[in-house]
Scaffold this motif. Sequence first.
Motif, mmCIF file in Angstrom:
data_model
loop_
_atom_site.group_PDB
_atom_site.id
_atom_site.type_symbol
_atom_site.label_atom_id
_atom_site.label_comp_id
_atom_site.label_asym_id
_atom_site.label_seq_id
_atom_site.Cartn_x
_atom_site.Cartn_y
_atom_site.Cartn_z
ATOM 1 N N CYS A 184 46.008 52.088 44.725
ATOM 2 C CA CYS A 184 46.352 51.148 43.663
ATOM 3 C C CYS A 184 45.088 50.653 42.964
ATOM 4 C CB CYS A 184 47.102 49.944 44.254
ATOM 5 S SG CYS A 184 47.811 48.831 43.014
ATOM 6 N N ILE A 185 45.180 50.451 41.663
ATOM 7 C CA ILE A 185 44.116 49.796 40.899
ATOM 8 C C ILE A 185 44.562 48.368 40.633
ATOM 9 C CG2 ILE A 185 42.719 49.814 38.810
ATOM 10 C CD1 ILE A 185 43.277 52.820 38.571
ATOM 11 N N ASP A 186 43.903 47.415 41.269
ATOM 12 C CA ASP A 186 44.272 46.012 41.105
ATOM 13 C C ASP A 186 43.661 45.414 39.838
ATOM 14 O OD1 ASP A 186 45.941 45.956 43.245
ATOM 15 O OD2 ASP A 186 44.806 44.517 44.431
ATOM 16 N N ARG A 187 43.912 44.116 39.620
ATOM 17 C CA ARG A 187 43.607 43.479 38.345
ATOM 18 C C ARG A 187 42.116 43.327 38.076
ATOM 19 N NH1 ARG A 187 45.824 39.058 39.405
ATOM 20 N NH2 ARG A 187 44.126 37.533 39.441
ATOM 21 N N ALA A 188 41.364 42.785 39.050
ATOM 22 C CA ALA A 188 39.960 42.458 38.804
ATOM 23 C C ALA A 188 39.300 42.021 40.104
ATOM 24 C CB ALA A 188 39.846 41.328 37.772
ATOM 25 N N CYS A 189 37.992 41.729 40.019
ATOM 26 C CA CYS A 189 37.254 41.094 41.112
ATOM 27 C C CYS A 189 37.014 39.628 40.747
ATOM 28 C CB CYS A 189 35.900 41.769 41.324
ATOM 29 S SG CYS A 189 35.983 43.379 42.102
ATOM 30 N N ASN A 190 36.985 38.766 41.780
ATOM 31 C CA ASN A 190 36.605 37.388 41.503
ATOM 32 C C ASN A 190 35.086 37.252 41.539
ATOM 33 O OD1 ASN A 190 35.844 37.237 44.212
ATOM 34 N ND2 ASN A 190 37.570 35.967 44.822
ATOM 35 N N ASP A 191 34.572 36.023 41.387
ATOM 36 C CA ASP A 191 33.126 35.848 41.292
ATOM 37 C C ASP A 191 32.391 36.067 42.607
ATOM 38 O OD1 ASP A 191 34.061 33.605 42.565
ATOM 39 O OD2 ASP A 191 33.112 32.151 41.236
ATOM 40 N N LYS A 192 33.155 36.225 43.706
ATOM 41 C CA LYS A 192 32.542 36.524 44.994
ATOM 42 C C LYS A 192 32.690 37.996 45.375
ATOM 43 C CE LYS A 192 33.019 31.852 46.826
ATOM 44 N NZ LYS A 192 33.641 30.979 47.870
ATOM 45 N N GLY A 193 33.233 38.781 44.455
ATOM 46 C CA GLY A 193 33.336 40.213 44.681
ATOM 47 C C GLY A 193 34.561 40.650 45.451
ATOM 48 N N TYR A 194 35.578 39.815 45.540
ATOM 49 C CA TYR A 194 36.820 40.192 46.213
ATOM 50 C C TYR A 194 37.849 40.636 45.189
ATOM 51 C CZ TYR A 194 35.090 38.216 50.576
ATOM 52 O OH TYR A 194 34.358 37.969 51.710
#
Length: 214
Positions: A184-194
Motif C-alpha cells: 500500500c502507498i499511504d498518505r504521507a510522513c509526519n514531521d518525525k518520519g512516521y
Amino acid sequence: MKDNVVVIDHPLIQHKLSIMRNRGTASGKFRHLLKEISLLMGYEATRDLPTTYRSIETPMEAMDAPVLSGKKMCLFSVLRAGDGLLSGLLELVPSARVGHIGLYRDPKTLEAVEYFFKAPKQLNERLCLVVDPMLATGHSASAAIQKVKDHGGKHIRFICLLASPEGLQTLADQHPDVKVYTACIDRACNDKGYILPGIGDAGDRLFGTSNREH
C-alpha cells in the motif's frame, strides 16, 4: 516513479494489513500476519525468476522439468524490522542466502546511520531482495540499497509493507534502477518520519518494545 513501483493489492493482503494497522493487535498476531503477507508478496516479487530444464523421472515417465537457474537469490533484512518480512520469504525460498544491514534513523536529521553489514559472496550474480516493512522518508532504504550496490549487487528489488510518496520519490531519485514492491502507498510522513496512517513503529510492534516518540 510509477513505472518502478508495484502495488500488490490482493484482497487477502489488504485484509491482513487492516488487522495489522489496528493499534489493539498484539505483537504475536502482528508478527504472524506480517509473515503471511511476506509469503504472498514474495510470489509477486519473484514472478520472473529465470528457469532452466532438468531431466527427472516422475512415477509415470521421464520429463524435462522447470527448475530455478543461476545463483541462489539473496535476501537482505534491514534490521531490525526487516526480519519480520525475512521469515516469510525464507519459508518461500528456503535455499536463499541471507544478508543483514543494520541501520538506525537519527531522530534529529532522519538520516540513516549504519552499524552493521554482513553479506554473502558474489552479489553481482544474485537477485538481491532488500526487505524492510516501512518505506517512510526513504533514507534508510536508499542507504541499504547503496550498501548492497557497493558490495557488487546489480539486480536489486526492494520489498516493503507500506510506502509513503516521499519515500518512493527518494528511491526513484537515488536508485531509479530498483523496483519497489509494496502492499500500500499511504498518505504521507509526519514531521518525525512516521507513515500516516501507517502502522506505527514496525519494530516496536513486532517485538513488543515501546517508543513514545510517535
